[in-house]
Design a protein around this motif. Structure first.
Motif, PDB file in Angstrom:
ATOM      1  N   ILE A 102       0.842  -1.214   0.000  1.00 41.50           N
ATOM      2  CA  ILE A 102       0.000   0.000   0.000  1.00 41.50           C
ATOM      3  C   ILE A 102       0.875   1.262   0.000  1.00 41.50           C
ATOM      4  O   ILE A 102       0.570   2.230  -0.698  1.00 41.50           O
ATOM      5  CB  ILE A 102      -0.961  -0.017   1.216  1.00 41.50           C
ATOM      6  CG1 ILE A 102      -2.091  -1.012   0.952  1.00 41.50           C
ATOM      7  CG2 ILE A 102      -1.545   1.380   1.490  1.00 41.50           C
ATOM      8  CD1 ILE A 102      -2.936  -1.344   2.160  1.00 41.50           C
ATOM      9  N   TRP A 109       0.729   5.821  -7.110  1.00 39.98           N
ATOM     10  CA  TRP A 109      -0.595   6.369  -7.450  1.00 39.98           C
ATOM     11  C   TRP A 109      -0.600   7.902  -7.397  1.00 39.98           C
ATOM     12  O   TRP A 109      -1.193   8.583  -8.220  1.00 39.98           O
ATOM     13  CB  TRP A 109      -1.626   5.799  -6.469  1.00 39.98           C
ATOM     14  CG  TRP A 109      -3.035   6.228  -6.707  1.00 39.98           C
ATOM     15  CD1 TRP A 109      -3.645   7.365  -6.245  1.00 39.98           C
ATOM     16  CD2 TRP A 109      -4.018   5.531  -7.466  1.00 39.98           C
ATOM     17  NE1 TRP A 109      -4.946   7.407  -6.663  1.00 39.98           N
ATOM     18  CE2 TRP A 109      -5.207   6.292  -7.418  1.00 39.98           C
ATOM     19  CE3 TRP A 109      -4.009   4.326  -8.177  1.00 39.98           C
ATOM     20  CZ2 TRP A 109      -6.373   5.892  -8.057  1.00 39.98           C
ATOM     21  CZ3 TRP A 109      -5.176   3.928  -8.804  1.00 39.98           C
ATOM     22  CH2 TRP A 109      -6.337   4.703  -8.746  1.00 39.98           C
ATOM     23  N   ASN A 110       0.121   8.438  -6.408  1.00 36.91           N
ATOM     24  CA  ASN A 110       0.120   9.892  -6.207  1.00 36.91           C
ATOM     25  C   ASN A 110       1.371  10.582  -6.744  1.00 36.91           C
ATOM     26  O   ASN A 110       1.632  11.734  -6.409  1.00 36.91           O
ATOM     27  CB  ASN A 110      -0.046  10.202  -4.718  1.00 36.91           C
ATOM     28  CG  ASN A 110      -1.426   9.816  -4.231  1.00 36.91           C
ATOM     29  OD1 ASN A 110      -2.422  10.140  -4.865  1.00 36.91           O
ATOM     30  ND2 ASN A 110      -1.499   9.099  -3.122  1.00 36.91           N
TER      31      ASN A 110
ATOM     32  N   ALA B  82      -0.748  10.684   0.629  1.00 31.39           N
ATOM     33  CA  ALA B  82      -2.144  11.145   0.654  1.00 31.39           C
ATOM     34  C   ALA B  82      -2.229  12.638   0.937  1.00 31.39           C
ATOM     35  O   ALA B  82      -3.218  13.281   0.591  1.00 31.39           O
ATOM     36  CB  ALA B  82      -2.917  10.375   1.716  1.00 31.39           C
ATOM     37  N   HIS B  93     -10.390  11.879  -2.928  1.00 32.99           N
ATOM     38  CA  HIS B  93     -10.294  10.557  -3.545  1.00 32.99           C
ATOM     39  C   HIS B  93     -10.334   9.521  -2.428  1.00 32.99           C
ATOM     40  O   HIS B  93      -9.644   9.677  -1.416  1.00 32.99           O
ATOM     41  CB  HIS B  93      -9.004  10.431  -4.352  1.00 32.99           C
ATOM     42  CG  HIS B  93      -9.032   9.275  -5.300  1.00 32.99           C
ATOM     43  ND1 HIS B  93      -8.895   7.980  -4.880  1.00 32.99           N
ATOM     44  CD2 HIS B  93      -9.232   9.221  -6.637  1.00 32.99           C
ATOM     45  CE1 HIS B  93      -8.981   7.179  -5.923  1.00 32.99           C
ATOM     46  NE2 HIS B  93      -9.187   7.905  -7.003  1.00 32.99           N
ATOM     47  N   PHE B  95      -9.122   6.591  -2.136  1.00 27.51           N
ATOM     48  CA  PHE B  95      -7.851   5.941  -1.817  1.00 27.51           C
ATOM     49  C   PHE B  95      -7.005   6.832  -0.884  1.00 27.51           C
ATOM     50  O   PHE B  95      -6.358   6.323   0.042  1.00 27.51           O
ATOM     51  CB  PHE B  95      -7.081   5.620  -3.100  1.00 27.51           C
ATOM     52  CG  PHE B  95      -5.774   4.891  -2.855  1.00 27.51           C
ATOM     53  CD1 PHE B  95      -5.753   3.672  -2.184  1.00 27.51           C
ATOM     54  CD2 PHE B  95      -4.565   5.420  -3.273  1.00 27.51           C
ATOM     55  CE1 PHE B  95      -4.563   3.001  -1.947  1.00 27.51           C
ATOM     56  CE2 PHE B  95      -3.366   4.758  -3.048  1.00 27.51           C
ATOM     57  CZ  PHE B  95      -3.372   3.553  -2.382  1.00 27.51           C
ATOM     58  N   SER B  96      -7.061   8.131  -1.118  1.00 26.03           N
ATOM     59  CA  SER B  96      -6.302   9.055  -0.264  1.00 26.03           C
ATOM     60  C   SER B  96      -6.839   9.008   1.165  1.00 26.03           C
ATOM     61  O   SER B  96      -6.067   8.977   2.129  1.00 26.03           O
ATOM     62  CB  SER B  96      -6.407  10.483  -0.794  1.00 26.03           C
ATOM     63  OG  SER B  96      -5.868  10.555  -2.080  1.00 26.03           O
ATOM     64  N   PHE B  98      -8.436   6.535   2.494  1.00 28.12           N
ATOM     65  CA  PHE B  98      -8.066   5.225   3.030  1.00 28.12           C
ATOM     66  C   PHE B  98      -6.633   5.279   3.593  1.00 28.12           C
ATOM     67  O   PHE B  98      -6.372   4.770   4.690  1.00 28.12           O
ATOM     68  CB  PHE B  98      -8.178   4.157   1.934  1.00 28.12           C
ATOM     69  CG  PHE B  98      -7.547   2.838   2.293  1.00 28.12           C
ATOM     70  CD1 PHE B  98      -8.157   1.988   3.211  1.00 28.12           C
ATOM     71  CD2 PHE B  98      -6.323   2.458   1.747  1.00 28.12           C
ATOM     72  CE1 PHE B  98      -7.563   0.773   3.559  1.00 28.12           C
ATOM     73  CE2 PHE B  98      -5.727   1.259   2.095  1.00 28.12           C
ATOM     74  CZ  PHE B  98      -6.345   0.419   2.996  1.00 28.12           C
ATOM     75  N   LEU B  99      -5.739   5.905   2.840  1.00 22.17           N
ATOM     76  CA  LEU B  99      -4.345   6.028   3.294  1.00 22.17           C
ATOM     77  C   LEU B  99      -4.268   6.828   4.602  1.00 22.17           C
ATOM     78  O   LEU B  99      -3.528   6.454   5.515  1.00 22.17           O
ATOM     79  CB  LEU B  99      -3.481   6.701   2.221  1.00 22.17           C
ATOM     80  CG  LEU B  99      -3.154   5.894   0.972  1.00 22.17           C
ATOM     81  CD1 LEU B  99      -2.332   6.741  -0.007  1.00 22.17           C
ATOM     82  CD2 LEU B  99      -2.386   4.619   1.291  1.00 22.17           C
TER      83      LEU B  99
END
Lengths: 302, 174
Positions: A102, A109-110, B82, B93, B95-96, B98-99
């Protein structure tokens, strides 16, 4: 299983049931008898003997063969498997691997945000240092990375506008300033740039009255700068060159005197004043680049 | 606001697992035998590591402080990616978020428990007589751990997670 001889009573006993006190080997019975009062052991080094052939966990006797150790403890293979699985089970391995994955995915991803941040940061540094072309280019790269962020688009438009303004493409600069003015932060003092661009745009369109109005607006914003007075002087000089009206000539010199009282030494101001004086003398309105090309070392009355 | 520990444990379970993993991994690094580990349970304590006793103060210190190092580092590493989209570019977002949840959950469990602090304290008392520098330094740390654990009732653990996960990135990225 291994046996050892008690150094006190001389009896043979299982190694696991023996204790070493200050380098003397005791069987359990002698140990308990000798040290019935626990205080007697104070300050003494006491080591429990461990038979390397007997599992510390399940007491499995491995005969004469020594077992592998967990720290100092002999452990049979079966117990080692169970303990290993219990202390670091597969689901925990998966969880830790997942967490690491992760983190990696998070960075990948970022990544575009990191790139955009880097471009913005460098663009701002370039802007502060007056390298507007680079600032504009880098801010445009940031827009490519994060096209969904309107503020960055506006800043890219602003930087591009400043770059165009510096290059005397005032009409295009004015278009960009007007387009993004709602999204540009208040602290960048956009109003003064819009007035400058408007002045330049009027000059480009040979609307010298408009040029004078815009220059006066700029002067009203900040009359402490030589540039502000020189701008008004330039507008009057254009009007003089166009109409030959002596009043404009007088106004030109009045404003030039003000500008010179504030800054008569900087290269930029000297060049600008020289251009205005040329305009008054020749009654010709030419652009700054054209003037520089025509008079690379400056103009003077012969 | 009082929320039972079990509820907090459910919402921040990754932090508990990482906390126990950190104890365990430092046992492995320092070659200390581990006999039993519970990575997560609803009862108190919500996790534990039973390991061999050691007389080496550095080893005890590292095993006890392991979660502070590992959880804090992971919290930071998870939250940094994030931070830029969420706070700097203000892009929402899932996913951000979630992080951020994962990072802050892990950060919340970074501080060693009172039992960990007691383990250090007991050995520090002995080691300090031998002028062990780490043992001397550990006393104020032990005090801070006890204080922090007392302040858990006013969400000190959550604030710690937020400071590490969002505060440090904000210092880095503005």
């Amino acid at each position: 299983m291994r046996y050892k001889k008690c150094e006190i009573c001389g009896k043979r006993a299982e190694q696991n049931k023996m204790v070493i006190v200050e380098n003397t080997l005791y069987c359990i019975e002698c140990f308990e008898k000798e040290f019935e009062e626990k205080e007697l052991l104070n300050g003494k080094k006491v080591i429990r003997e461990l038979d390397p052939t007997v599992c510390s966990n399940c007491n499995h006797d491995n005969g004469g063969e020594e077992l592998p150790k967990l720290s100092i403890y002999p452990i049979c293979l079966e117990c080692k498997k169970v303990i290993d699985k219990q202390v670091f089970p597969d689901w925990v391995k998966a969880f830790i691997a997942g967490t690491i994955a992760i983190i990696i995915i998070g960075f990948i991803w970022n990544l575009r945000f990191f790139k955009a941040y880097e471009h913005i940061h460098t663009a701002n540094t370039n802007y502060v240092n007056g390298n507007y072309e680079n600032a504009s280019r880098l801010m445009s790269l940031a827009v490519i990375e994060v096209p969904e962020v309107e503020d960055i688009k506006a800043m890219a438009g602003f930087f591009k506008g400043i770059d165009l303004l510096v290059k005397d493409s005032c009409t295009e600069a004015l278009f960009l300033f007007e387009k993004y003015k709602q999204a540009i932060p208040a602290d960048v003092n956009l109003k003064s740039f819009i007035i400058q661009a408007r002045a330049g745009s009027f000059f480009d369109k040979k609307n010298y009255k408009g040029f004078l109005d815009a220059s006066n607006q700029y002067l009203a914003l900040d009359s402490t700068q030589a540039q502000s007075w020189a701008g008004v002087a330039s507008a009057y000089s254009c009007l003089y060159a166009e109409t030959k009206n002596e009043e404009y000539k007088t106004q030109t010199y009045t404003c030039l005197a003000k500008a010179m009282s504030l800054d008569s030494t900087s290269k930029q101001m000297k060049e600008y004043m020289n251009l205005i004086e040329y305009r008054i003398y020749s009654k010709q309105i030419i652009r700054r680049e054209q003037f520089k090309k025509q008079f690379p070392t400056g103009w003077s009355k012969i | 606001m009082f929320i039972p520990g079990k509820i907090i444990a459910i919402f921040t379970f990754p932090g508990i697992i990482v906390h126990e993993f950190a104890h365990m991994i430092f046992c492995k690094i320092r070659k200390v035998a581990v006999f039993e580990v519970c990575y997560f349970q609803f009862d108190n304590p919500q996790g534990f590591v039973k390991h061999e006793r050691t007389d080496n103060f550095t080893t005890t210190f590292l095993i006890s402080m392991g979660p502070f190092l590992v959880n804090t580092l992971l919290c930071l590493l998870i939250c940094i990616p994030a931070y830029l989209p969420v706070k700097f570019f203000e892009i929402d977002h899932l996913f951000s978020y979630f992080l951020v949840w994962l990072g802050v959950s892990i950060g919340m469990h970074a501080i060693p428990s009172d039992e960990d602090a007691t383990n250090i304290f007991e050995q520090a008392k002995v080691s300090v007589k031998h002028f062990n520098i780490l043992a001397i330094v550990s006393f104020p740390i032990i005090g801070l751990i006890y204080l922090f654990n007392a302040l858990r009732m006013i969400w000190a653990d959550l604030f710690y997670g937020i400071i590490i996960g969002l505060g440090i990135p904000s210092l880095l990225f503005g």
